[in-house]
Design a protein around this motif. Structure first.
Motif, PDB file in Angstrom:
ATOM      1  N   UNK A 183       3.202  37.134   7.103  1.00 29.14           N
ATOM      2  CA  UNK A 183       1.965  36.215   7.095  1.00 29.14           C
ATOM      3  C   UNK A 183       1.737  35.393   5.782  1.00 29.14           C
ATOM      4  N   UNK A 184       1.970  36.135   4.635  1.00 26.13           N
ATOM      5  CA  UNK A 184       2.026  35.360   3.381  1.00 26.13           C
ATOM      6  C   UNK A 184       2.943  34.413   3.199  1.00 26.13           C
ATOM      7  N   UNK A 185       4.267  34.565   3.729  1.00 22.37           N
ATOM      8  CA  UNK A 185       5.317  33.677   3.558  1.00 22.37           C
ATOM      9  C   UNK A 185       4.826  32.504   4.709  1.00 22.37           C
ATOM     10  N   UNK A 186       4.608  32.837   5.697  1.00 22.52           N
ATOM     11  CA  UNK A 186       4.291  31.680   6.600  1.00 22.52           C
ATOM     12  C   UNK A 186       2.983  30.719   6.221  1.00 22.52           C
ATOM     13  N   UNK A 187       2.325  31.462   5.971  1.00 24.11           N
ATOM     14  CA  UNK A 187       0.860  30.784   5.235  1.00 24.11           C
ATOM     15  C   UNK A 187       1.437  29.927   3.983  1.00 24.11           C
ATOM     16  N   UNK A 188       2.197  30.294   3.342  1.00 27.51           N
ATOM     17  CA  UNK A 188       2.539  29.511   2.161  1.00 27.51           C
ATOM     18  C   UNK A 188       3.311  28.492   2.720  1.00 27.51           C
ATOM     19  N   UNK A 189       4.333  28.713   3.443  1.00 27.33           N
ATOM     20  CA  UNK A 189       5.057  27.501   3.845  1.00 27.33           C
ATOM     21  C   UNK A 189       4.202  26.378   4.672  1.00 27.33           C
ATOM     22  N   UNK A 190       3.280  26.865   5.372  1.00 25.74           N
ATOM     23  CA  UNK A 190       2.307  25.811   6.101  1.00 25.74           C
ATOM     24  C   UNK A 190       1.422  25.067   5.190  1.00 25.74           C
ATOM     25  N   UNK A 191       1.030  25.873   4.097  1.00 29.75           N
ATOM     26  CA  UNK A 191       0.116  25.213   2.887  1.00 29.75           C
ATOM     27  C   UNK A 191       0.900  24.306   2.269  1.00 29.75           C
ATOM     28  N   UNK A 192       2.332  24.442   1.800  1.00 35.37           N
ATOM     29  CA  UNK A 192       2.963  23.355   1.167  1.00 35.37           C
ATOM     30  C   UNK A 192       3.432  22.216   2.017  1.00 35.37           C
ATOM     31  N   UNK A 193       3.851  22.461   3.476  1.00 34.04           N
ATOM     32  CA  UNK A 193       3.856  21.154   4.402  1.00 34.04           C
ATOM     33  C   UNK A 193       2.658  20.538   4.543  1.00 34.04           C
ATOM     34  N   UNK A 194       1.446  21.169   4.713  1.00 34.12           N
ATOM     35  CA  UNK A 194       0.273  20.495   5.103  1.00 34.12           C
ATOM     36  C   UNK A 194      -0.161  19.756   3.778  1.00 34.12           C
ATOM     37  N   UNK A 195       0.065  20.207   2.495  1.00 36.88           N
ATOM     38  CA  UNK A 195      -0.130  19.466   1.330  1.00 36.88           C
ATOM     39  C   UNK A 195       0.645  18.113   1.223  1.00 36.88           C
ATOM     40  N   UNK A 196       1.798  18.012   1.486  1.00 29.62           N
ATOM     41  CA  UNK A 196       2.664  16.958   1.330  1.00 29.62           C
ATOM     42  C   UNK A 196       2.282  15.994   2.209  1.00 29.62           C
ATOM     43  N   UNK A 197       1.852  16.312   3.672  1.00 32.24           N
ATOM     44  CA  UNK A 197       1.511  15.414   4.422  1.00 32.24           C
ATOM     45  C   UNK A 197       0.105  14.837   4.401  1.00 32.24           C
ATOM     46  N   UNK A 198      -0.863  15.607   3.796  1.00 30.12           N
ATOM     47  CA  UNK A 198      -2.131  15.082   3.410  1.00 30.12           C
ATOM     48  C   UNK A 198      -2.151  14.092   2.273  1.00 30.12           C
ATOM     49  N   UNK A 199      -1.095  14.482   1.135  1.00 29.55           N
ATOM     50  CA  UNK A 199      -1.056  13.615   0.035  1.00 29.55           C
ATOM     51  C   UNK A 199      -0.457  12.379   0.396  1.00 29.55           C
ATOM     52  N   UNK A 200       0.485  12.216   1.512  1.00 35.08           N
ATOM     53  CA  UNK A 200       1.012  11.050   1.939  1.00 35.08           C
ATOM     54  C   UNK A 200      -0.522  10.128   2.448  1.00 35.08           C
ATOM     55  N   UNK A 201      -1.153  10.551   2.841  1.00 38.82           N
ATOM     56  CA  UNK A 201      -2.430   9.939   3.746  1.00 38.82           C
ATOM     57  C   UNK A 201      -3.490  10.003   2.715  1.00 38.82           C
ATOM     58  N   UNK A 202      -3.638  10.603   1.419  1.00 34.86           N
ATOM     59  CA  UNK A 202      -4.678  10.676   0.630  1.00 34.86           C
ATOM     60  C   UNK A 202      -5.500   9.643   0.167  1.00 34.86           C
ATOM     61  N   UNK A 203      -4.734   8.462   0.112  1.00 32.16           N
ATOM     62  CA  UNK A 203      -5.373   7.025  -0.264  1.00 32.16           C
ATOM     63  C   UNK A 203      -6.026   6.650   0.885  1.00 32.16           C
ATOM     64  N   UNK A 204      -5.784   6.751   1.973  1.00 26.36           N
ATOM     65  CA  UNK A 204      -6.380   6.598   3.041  1.00 26.36           C
ATOM     66  C   UNK A 204      -7.707   7.245   3.307  1.00 26.36           C
ATOM     67  N   UNK A 205      -7.592   8.609   2.922  1.00 25.96           N
ATOM     68  CA  UNK A 205      -8.533   9.431   3.136  1.00 25.96           C
ATOM     69  C   UNK A 205      -9.692   9.067   2.154  1.00 25.96           C
ATOM     70  N   UNK A 206      -9.422   8.776   0.916  1.00 23.76           N
ATOM     71  CA  UNK A 206     -10.095   8.325  -0.130  1.00 23.76           C
ATOM     72  C   UNK A 206     -11.238   7.221   0.423  1.00 23.76           C
ATOM     73  N   UNK A 207     -10.632   6.310   1.036  1.00 26.33           N
ATOM     74  CA  UNK A 207     -11.460   5.113   1.584  1.00 26.33           C
ATOM     75  C   UNK A 207     -12.300   5.553   2.697  1.00 26.33           C
ATOM     76  N   UNK A 208     -11.896   6.472   3.609  1.00 31.76           N
ATOM     77  CA  UNK A 208     -12.828   7.001   4.622  1.00 31.76           C
ATOM     78  C   UNK A 208     -13.738   7.962   4.255  1.00 31.76           C
TER      79      UNK A 208
END
Length: 466
Positions: free
Chosen positions: A384-409
């Motif tokens: 559970x800890x390992x899977x949660x960590x992997x999901x968190x890292x992947x989500x961080x990367x994808x959300x950061x890619x769209x972060x500038x767009x999210x700032x505007x919204x």
């Protein structure tokens, strides 16, 4: 002959109402702080369990106290699991009641979207776990472990990366988590109740009926409800049904609508008081006792080779992401909903990946699924800890890619040019709003002309009118 009307379109990931947005902001603020405390508690537990203090840590976890006559002589781990988590599930019950009565789940047509997404987001991880263990000869009893999403941990990740998620995505994440928690509660109640003491259960139900009656009679006073709640909890625990179900039931019984003369409902008032206790104390203490697993080369290798922990990791990382995304697409396809034009499907995919962070309830289900095999319970908790960590890292990367767009919204969500405390987007349909905005723009234009005249007075050679 009048042509038949087409069903009205609804919007997927629509902007929440003003009331919902205010509640969302307050709830997420508390959950984010609680999530950071939860993260710290988990890290401290891992340090204790993998250091020279591991023996002391185990002694603390196994320290028992309580009256044996009431079947409450429990160790600290079970007091946190059965006792403190009841506070967390009480808040979940109030949230669910509010969503059903006055929130995003009130409209069945709109509620279908997050419900379908959440159901698929639980079914897919379970299917992944079953497939992996059926192929590898593992224990199928842990199928429910990767089905849960930990909203506090997910929001802590958002706080760390500083993602400016727009209101629509935050509302979707929170609603997903509420529906997810509802089904997790049902799973615990149905699949992890070995035997039932009908006498104790009957008295517990009678206590819940009294709780409901006192609510309807508008009886107030913590000195009435706290002792009653403790009795109901103890009876539910003695019945064999997981004690946290008592918390959910009492949360669902609170009134979440206001009456004449009330500024807030009893449910909102109590939730506002209890949520910090849940997020800042109850869940972190549970995490401290549950997350202390031994991490070494052999145990980590087992996470990716043994079928049970591997099924948990793949269920959280792949099952959650695919399930929620596919469920959302199916909801849009078959409910005549349209995706919010300000967002795109990669945004849904990113939030679905973030929902793969399964911590509190997943750790709880690990304990319940493998009560007779402590070693396997520890392995699946490490997964559970390992899977949660992997999901968190992947989500961080994808959300950061769209972060500038999210700032505007997010900036558009919060824009309040007339400074009346209400974001302008909620006033677009108000005729008086356009009049106020016209006055504001005229005042700004007049101020701009006045400053220009101060820099270049009439007759100044640089002034075009000279």
């Amino acid at each position: 002959m009048t042509a038949p009307q087409r069903p009205q379109q609804s919007q997927f990931l629509r902007r929440p109402s003003l009331k919902e947005s205010k509640f969302l902001t307050e709830a997420l603020r508390t959950e984010t702080v609680g999530g950071l405390i939860l993260l710290a508690a988990a890290v401290i537990a891992l340090i204790f369990a993998n250091s020279a203090l591991s023996g002391t840590y185990e002694d603390i976890r196994n320290f028992t106290f309580g009256p044996s006559s009431l079947d409450l002589h429990l160790d600290l781990t079970h007091w946190a699991q059965d006792g403190l988590l009841t506070v967390f599930f009480f808040v979940v019950g109030v949230e669910l009641k509010r969503e059903l009565v006055d929130g995003e789940l009130r409209d069945p047509r709109a509620a279908a979207l997050p419900i379908i997404a959440a159901v698929c987001g639980m079914a897919a991880p379970a299917a992944v776990y079953v497939a992996v263990n059926a192929a590898g000869g593992g224990d199928l009893g842990g199928w429910a472990i990767p089905t849960a999403t930990d909203i506090a941990f997910a929001l802590a990740v958002l706080a760390v990366i500083g993602s400016h998620l727009p209101a629509a995505l935050r509302a979707f994440l929170l609603t997903l988590a509420v529906v997810d928690d509802l089904f997790a509660i049902l799973i615990i109640a149905v699949f992890f109740t070995a035997s039932i003491n009908l006498v104790a259960l009957g008295f517990a139900i009678a206590g819940l009926a009294l709780f409901w009656l006192l609510q309807r009679l508008n009886i107030r006073g913590w000195y009435v409800y706290v002792p009653l709640a403790l009795v109901i909890w103890a009876l539910m625990h003695a019945s064999g049904v997981h004690a946290t179900i008592a918390g959910v039931a009492m949360g669902l019984m609170l009134r979440v609508t206001t009456r004449p003369g009330e500024e807030v409902s009893p449910g909102e008032r109590i939730e506002h008081q209890i949520r910090p206790l849940s997020a800042g104390l109850a869940v972190p203490v549970f995490a401290f006792f549950a997350a202390g697993v031994s991490v070494n080369a052999d145990s980590m290798a087992g996470v990716f080779t043994d079928p049970e922990p591997l099924g948990v990791v793949l269920g959280l990382v792949i099952g959650k992401t695919v399930g929620i995304t596919l469920g959302s697409r199916l909801a849009v396809r078959f409910t005549r909903a349209e995706l919010n034009p300000a967002l795109s499907w990669p945004d849904v995919f990113s939030v679905a990946t973030l929902a793969g962070i399964g911590f509190t309830v997943s750790l709880l289900i690990s304990e319940l699924a493998f009560t007779d095999d402590a070693g396997l319970a520890e392995e699946t908790k490490a997964a559970v800890l390992t899977g949660s960590l992997i999901a968190a890292v992947l989500a961080c990367v994808m959300l950061k890619i769209r972060d500038n767009r999210y700032r505007v919204l997010a900036a558009e969500d919060e824009r309040d040019e007339d400074r009346d405390g209400i974001p302008d987007m909620y006033q677009q349909e108000d005729p008086e709003y356009h009049l106020r905005m016209a006055v504001i723009y005229e005042e700004k234009a007049a101020e701009h002309r006045r400053r220009a005249e101060m820099r270049h007075p009439p007759g100044d050679p640089e002034d075009g009118r000279a």
